[in-house]
Design an enzyme around this catalytic site. Structure first.
Site, PDB file in Angstrom:
ATOM      1  CB  ALA A  15      -1.097   0.014   1.171  1.00  0.00           C
ATOM      2  CB  SER A  35      -5.553   0.945   8.636  1.00  0.00           C
ATOM      3  OG  SER A  35      -4.666  -0.017   9.653  1.00  0.00           O
ATOM      4  NE  ARG A  36      -7.787  -5.941  10.291  1.00  0.00           N
ATOM      5  CZ  ARG A  36      -7.742  -7.228   9.796  1.00  0.00           C
ATOM      6  NH1 ARG A  36      -8.777  -7.793   9.986  1.00  0.00           N
ATOM      7  NH2 ARG A  36      -6.566  -7.597   9.506  1.00  0.00           N
ATOM      8  CE1 TYR A  57      -8.858  -2.467   6.646  1.00  0.00           C
ATOM      9  CE2 TYR A  57      -9.713  -5.014   6.538  1.00  0.00           C
ATOM     10  CZ  TYR A  57      -8.779  -3.996   6.941  1.00  0.00           C
ATOM     11  OH  TYR A  57      -7.300  -4.212   7.286  1.00  0.00           O
ATOM     12  CG  HIS A  78      -7.205 -10.342  -1.688  1.00  0.00           C
ATOM     13  ND1 HIS A  78      -6.045 -10.601  -2.503  1.00  0.00           N
ATOM     14  CD2 HIS A  78      -6.498  -9.460  -0.707  1.00  0.00           C
ATOM     15  CE1 HIS A  78      -5.082  -9.968  -2.260  1.00  0.00           C
ATOM     16  NE2 HIS A  78      -5.323  -9.358  -1.294  1.00  0.00           N
ATOM     17  CE  LYS A  96       1.454  -9.212  -7.958  1.00  0.00           C
ATOM     18  NZ  LYS A  96       1.232  -8.320  -6.876  1.00  0.00           N
ATOM     19  CG  ASP A 177       3.109 -12.741  -1.431  1.00  0.00           C
ATOM     20  OD1 ASP A 177       3.468 -11.646  -1.286  1.00  0.00           O
ATOM     21  OD2 ASP A 177       2.209 -13.159  -0.887  1.00  0.00           O
TER      22      ASP A 177
END
Length: 348
Positions: A15, A35-36, A57, A78, A96, A177
Site C-alpha cells: 500500500a 486500516s483496522r 474497511y 481479498h 494479487k 506472492d
C-alpha cells in the site's frame, strides 16, 4: 477524463509503494485510506496527504467520497472485501492473487458482471512500459518464434512465523506472492499451459518457501520458472526465440530496462526512466477503463486472471498446500497422484 477518487484498504508495504507512486497517476485523486488500526490509518493519511483516514474497511467501501478502491490486505481477506466493494458499486483494483483460488475468483467476476462493476487483479507488471516494449518486440517478430521463457522471483522474506508470508492462515507461501509473477509472464505469451511439473520445498510453518516450476505447451514451448522467499537471485527474465532473445533486466517484474539480442549478436537496449516504481500505470489503466465504461481491462482480462489462478491451484494441489476453508482431498483421491513431483521439508 473525470478525476477518479480512490481509496486504499490496508496500510502495509505494498500500500505504501502504491500510494507513493500515486502522484504520477495521470488523472486520479487519493481520497481515503482504511486500516483496522487508527494509528496506522492516521499515519498513512498524513504521510501521503490523504484527506480521510478510516478505521473500518466497510466505512470506506460505503463512502460516497470514493469511486474506486485498491485492496492491499493479506490474501485471505481479498474475497470478502472485493465482494463488498462490488455490492457497494465501487470499482476494484485488488492486489494479487485476486483471491486464494479459481472458485473464489470466478464467483467474484460473475458477481461483477451481474452488478456491472469494474474489477481488475493488480498485475502491475503488465502495465510497465518496459513490459509493453517486450510485448511489441515479440509481436513484431523481432526474435522470430518465441520458444522458451526463463524467469525467477527470489527474495528474502521475513522469517517471523507470524508474518503473513509464513502464515498458512493468511495465505502465505512463495507461490502466491512471488511465483505468480513468472507464471503470469509465461502465460501472457503462451496461454494456459498443457503440462505442469513442479518441485517445491515446504518450510517449518507448512507453507512453500521455494519452488521450481516447468510449464509446457502442446505447441512446443517451455517455461522454466523459480520462486523463492529464502534465497537471493538476479531476477531476470529471458525470452528465447528462433532469431534472438530478449532479456528483461533485474528486477524484471518492475524493470526499467530491457535488451534485444539478435542471432548475429547485434544488441539493442532500451532504458526508460519513468518516475516511481511503476504502480501508477495500473491505476492509469483502471481510470481509462472507467472512462470508457468497461467492466474489465482488455489488456489484463478476467480470463487472464482466472487462467493464472487455475495454474496456481494446480501447483498448490500438487504440493498439498491447502488454505483455510479449502477442501483437502481424501487419501483415496491421492492414490492417483502423479509421482514425478517431489516436495521436501526445509529446516534452517
Amino acid at each position: 477524463m473525470k478525476k477518479v477518487r480512490w481509496g486504499i484498504i490496508g496500510t502495509g508495504q505494498v500500500a505504501h509503494h502504491f500510494a507513493r507512486d500515486f502522484c504520477h497517476v495521470k488523472a486520479g485523486e487519493l481520497r481515503a485510506v482504511a486500516s483496522r488500526s487508527k494509528a496506522s490509518a492516521d499515519r498513512f493519511a498524513e504521510t501521503f496527504d490523504i484527506e480521510l483516514a478510516m478505521v473500518d474497511y466497510f466505512s470506506l467501501i460505503n463512502s460516497r467520497e470514493v469511486d474506486a478502491i485498491y485492496i492491499a490486505t493479506p490474501h485471505t481477506l481479498h474475497f470478502d472485501l472485493v465482494k463488498a466493494c462490488i455490492l457497494a458499486g465501487k470499482a476494484v483494483l485488488c492486489e494479487k492473487p485476486f483471491t486464494l483460488n479459481e472458485t473464489q475468483s470466478q464467483t467474484l467476476y460473475d458477481l461483477a458482471l451481474e452488478r456491472n462493476v469494474f474489477v481488475m487483479e493488480a498485475m502491475w507488471t503488465r502495465f510497465n512500459p518496459v513490459f509493453e516494449q517486450v510485448i511489441d518486440w515479440v509481436e513484431e517478430g523481432e526474435i522470430g518464434l518465441l520458444h522458451s521463457i526463463r524467469a525467477s522471483f527470489n527474495t528474502l522474506a521475513p522469517t517471523d512465523p507470524s508474518h503473513r508470508l509464513m502464515d498458512k492462515s493468511k495465505g502465505g507461501g512463495a507461490l502466491l506472492d512471488m511465483g505468480i509473477y513468472p507464471i503470469f509472464l509465461a502465460q501472457h505469451f503462451f496461454g494456459k499451459p498443457d503440462f505442469v511439473q513442479n518441485q517445491a520445498v515446504i518450510g517449518d510453518t507448512d507453507v512453500d518457501v521455494f519452488e521450481q516450476v516447468l510449464l509446457g505447451w502442446e505447441s512446443g514451448q517451455l517455461a522454466s520458472l523459480e520462486a523463492s522467499m529464502i534465497s537471493c537471485g538476479p531476477n531476470r527474465a529471458i525470452l528465447s526465440g528462433s532469431e534472438g532473445y530478449i532479456e528483461i533486466e533485474s528486477e524484471w517484474y518492475k524493470a526499467k530496462s530491457c535488451r534485444l539480442v539478435s542471432a548475429n549478436g547485434e544488441e539493442q537496449r532500451i532504458a526508460l526512466d519513468f518516475p516511481g516504481t511503476g504502480y501508477q500505470f495500473e491505476v492509469d489503466e483502471v481510470n481509462r477503463c472507467l472512462d470508457e465504461a468497461l467492466l474489465q481491462s482488455p489488456n489484463y482480462s478476467w480470463q487472464d486472471s482466472l487462467e493464472l489462478i487455475a495454474t496456481l491451484d494446480e501447483i498448490r494441489q500438487d504440493i498439498g498446500l491447502y488454505y483455510p476453508g479449502e477442501e483437502e482431498p481424501d487419501d483415496d483421491d491421492l492414490e492417483h497422484h502423479h509421482h514425478e513431483h517431489g516436495h521436501h521439508k526445509h529446516s534452517h
